[in-house]
Scaffold this motif. Structure first.
Motif, PDB file in Angstrom:
ATOM      1  N   PHE A  35     -47.713  -2.692   0.202  1.00 59.56           N
ATOM      2  CA  PHE A  35     -48.003  -1.254   0.108  1.00 59.56           C
ATOM      3  C   PHE A  35     -48.964  -1.127  -0.895  1.00 59.56           C
ATOM      4  O   PHE A  35     -49.399  -1.823  -1.822  1.00 59.56           O
ATOM      5  CB  PHE A  35     -46.590  -0.498  -0.928  1.00 59.56           C
ATOM      6  CG  PHE A  35     -45.603  -0.535   0.005  1.00 59.56           C
ATOM      7  CD1 PHE A  35     -45.211   0.233   1.287  1.00 59.56           C
ATOM      8  CD2 PHE A  35     -44.302  -1.002  -0.271  1.00 59.56           C
ATOM      9  CE1 PHE A  35     -44.355   0.644   1.821  1.00 59.56           C
ATOM     10  CE2 PHE A  35     -43.128  -0.906   0.306  1.00 59.56           C
ATOM     11  CZ  PHE A  35     -43.379  -0.122   1.601  1.00 59.56           C
ATOM     12  N   VAL A  40     -49.242  -3.672  -3.845  1.00 58.15           N
ATOM     13  CA  VAL A  40     -48.042  -4.473  -4.521  1.00 58.15           C
ATOM     14  C   VAL A  40     -47.503  -5.234  -3.008  1.00 58.15           C
ATOM     15  O   VAL A  40     -47.378  -4.472  -2.016  1.00 58.15           O
ATOM     16  CB  VAL A  40     -47.071  -3.855  -5.044  1.00 58.15           C
ATOM     17  CG1 VAL A  40     -47.313  -3.624  -6.597  1.00 58.15           C
ATOM     18  CG2 VAL A  40     -46.907  -2.268  -4.380  1.00 58.15           C
ATOM     19  N   GLY A  51     -35.513  -2.347  -7.230  1.00 57.90           N
ATOM     20  CA  GLY A  51     -37.045  -2.378  -7.409  1.00 57.90           C
ATOM     21  C   GLY A  51     -37.288  -3.942  -6.703  1.00 57.90           C
ATOM     22  O   GLY A  51     -38.280  -4.261  -6.430  1.00 57.90           O
ATOM     23  N   GLY A  74     -36.683  -5.005  -3.613  1.00 53.53           N
ATOM     24  CA  GLY A  74     -37.279  -4.722  -2.236  1.00 53.53           C
ATOM     25  C   GLY A  74     -36.192  -4.573  -1.079  1.00 53.53           C
ATOM     26  O   GLY A  74     -36.287  -4.723   0.189  1.00 53.53           O
TER      27      GLY A  74
HETATM   28  N1  LIG Z   1     -43.736   3.622   0.304  1.00 54.82           N
HETATM   29  C1  LIG Z   1     -43.946   2.944  -0.873  1.00 54.82           C
HETATM   30  N2  LIG Z   1     -45.373   2.935  -1.486  1.00 54.82           N
HETATM   31  C2  LIG Z   1     -45.389   1.932  -2.823  1.00 54.82           C
HETATM   32  N3  LIG Z   1     -44.502   1.093  -3.190  1.00 54.82           N
HETATM   33  C3  LIG Z   1     -43.408   1.399  -2.562  1.00 54.82           C
HETATM   34  C4  LIG Z   1     -43.182   2.269  -1.521  1.00 54.82           C
HETATM   35  N4  LIG Z   1     -41.592   1.893  -1.065  1.00 54.82           N
HETATM   36  C5  LIG Z   1     -41.284   1.039  -2.126  1.00 54.82           C
HETATM   37  N5  LIG Z   1     -42.289   0.580  -3.079  1.00 54.82           N
HETATM   38  C6  LIG Z   1     -42.037  -0.405  -4.045  1.00 54.82           C
HETATM   39  O1  LIG Z   1     -41.775  -1.582  -3.420  1.00 54.82           O
HETATM   40  C7  LIG Z   1     -40.601  -1.961  -4.290  1.00 54.82           C
HETATM   41  C8  LIG Z   1     -39.324  -2.266  -3.877  1.00 54.82           C
HETATM   42  O2  LIG Z   1     -38.705  -1.058  -3.392  1.00 54.82           O
HETATM   43  P1  LIG Z   1     -37.379  -0.966  -2.717  1.00 54.82           P
HETATM   44  O3  LIG Z   1     -37.465  -1.628  -1.362  1.00 54.82           O
HETATM   45  O4  LIG Z   1     -36.917   0.550  -2.634  1.00 54.82           O
HETATM   46  O5  LIG Z   1     -36.438  -1.748  -3.740  1.00 54.82           O
HETATM   47  P2  LIG Z   1     -34.699  -1.644  -3.931  1.00 54.82           P
HETATM   48  O6  LIG Z   1     -34.245  -0.851  -2.701  1.00 54.82           O
HETATM   49  O7  LIG Z   1     -34.340  -2.978  -4.123  1.00 54.82           O
HETATM   50  O8  LIG Z   1     -34.705  -0.747  -5.395  1.00 54.82           O
HETATM   51  C9  LIG Z   1     -40.646  -0.912  -5.679  1.00 54.82           C
HETATM   52  O9  LIG Z   1     -41.485  -1.526  -6.709  1.00 54.82           O
HETATM   53  C10 LIG Z   1     -41.182   0.157  -5.138  1.00 54.82           C
HETATM   54  O10 LIG Z   1     -41.680   1.128  -5.976  1.00 54.82           O
END
Ligand SMILES: Nc1ncnc2c1ncn2[C@@H]1O[C@H](COP(=O)(O)OP(=O)(O)O)[C@@H](O)[C@H]1O
Ligand SMILES: [Mg+2]
Length: 226
Positions: free
Chosen positions: A13, A20, A43, A45
């Protein structure tokens, strides 16, 4: 044969200093008849993984196949059709429509997908298992978090999908309900031959799983098989 596979999936992203990498070379396969549990902290993924597995997000790199078809080779329309026919989602936000009663949430599914949904008897069985048969005339706003979660699970099951993808499906449930939902997922896998994939940080679901994976900073490892 696996009904859902991810191969060398990477997800990035943002760009520049905001870049990241959320998933690193993720390989995964789900078989019909099995419950796969992906455990990891907030966080790590998990939701991103599930969103990609369900074809709601196209990964930065890597391939996803559902029922032998590569998402990337399909038109948007064909992807939507596969999603509708093959995949049931239980998402973190329950996505119940606030202006529809519980009963109407299911009738809406009938309008979008006209065939192959659960018949009356099977539907009644799901409602009873989840303890929500008394809630059909209520609106989501009148339900507790746990009740909304159980309605969302029933709605995902209603189209009778081959693959069930669930994001933290037990977050709002007490221990007894977690056991019921875990048993339901197992029954769906074993008796109804579905591939069930759950991402969660709830270790209470481990007894329901055939395979447990660990997601850590976007790296998926196979931790154990039952
Ligand atoms: N659309 C996005 N844009 C930027 N960062 C994102 C986006 N979606 C998720 N993230 C980042 O990706 C990481 C993993 O998120 P996520 O998959 O929701 O983790 P989990 O479900 O294990 O809590 C986090 O650091 C989150 O902030
Ligand atoms: Mg999440």
């Amino acid at each position: 044969m696996a009904v859902l596979t991810l191969e060398k999936v990477n997800q990035v992203f943002g760009t520049g200093i905001a870049r990241v990498q959320v998933l690193h070379d993720v390989d995964f396969a789900a078989e019909a008849g099995e419950v796969s549990l992906i455990m990891g902290p907030s966080g790590s993924g998990k939701s991103t993984f599930l969103t990609i597995a369900g074809g709601l997000l196209t990964p930065t790199a890597g391939t996803v196949t559902v029922a032998g078809k590569h998402y990337a080779d399909l038109s948007k329309k064909a992807r939507d059709a596969i999603r509708l026919d093959e995949i049931g989602f239980v998402l973190q936000q329950y996505h119940l429509l606030p202006y529809l009663t519980v009963a109407d949430q299911f009738k809406l599914v009938d309008k979008i997908k006209r065939q192959g949904n659960l018949d009356q008897a099977a539907f009644a069985g799901v409602l009873q298992t989840l303890g929500i048969q008394e809630l059909l005339h209520k609106y989501p706003g009148e339900l507790s978090g746990g009740q909304q979660q159980r309605v969302a699970i029933a709605r995902a099951l209603y189209p009778d999908p081959a693959i069930l993808l669930a994001d933290e499906p037990t977050a709002a449930l007490d221990a007894a309900r977690v056991a019921v939902v875990g048993d339901l997922f197992r029954e769906l896998a074993i008796q109804h031959h579905k591939a069930v994939v759950i991402v969660t940080h709830d270790p209470r679901l481990i007894p329901a799983a055939d395979h447990v994976y660990d997601m850590s900073d976007g790296v998926l490892t196979h931790a154990q098989s039952a």
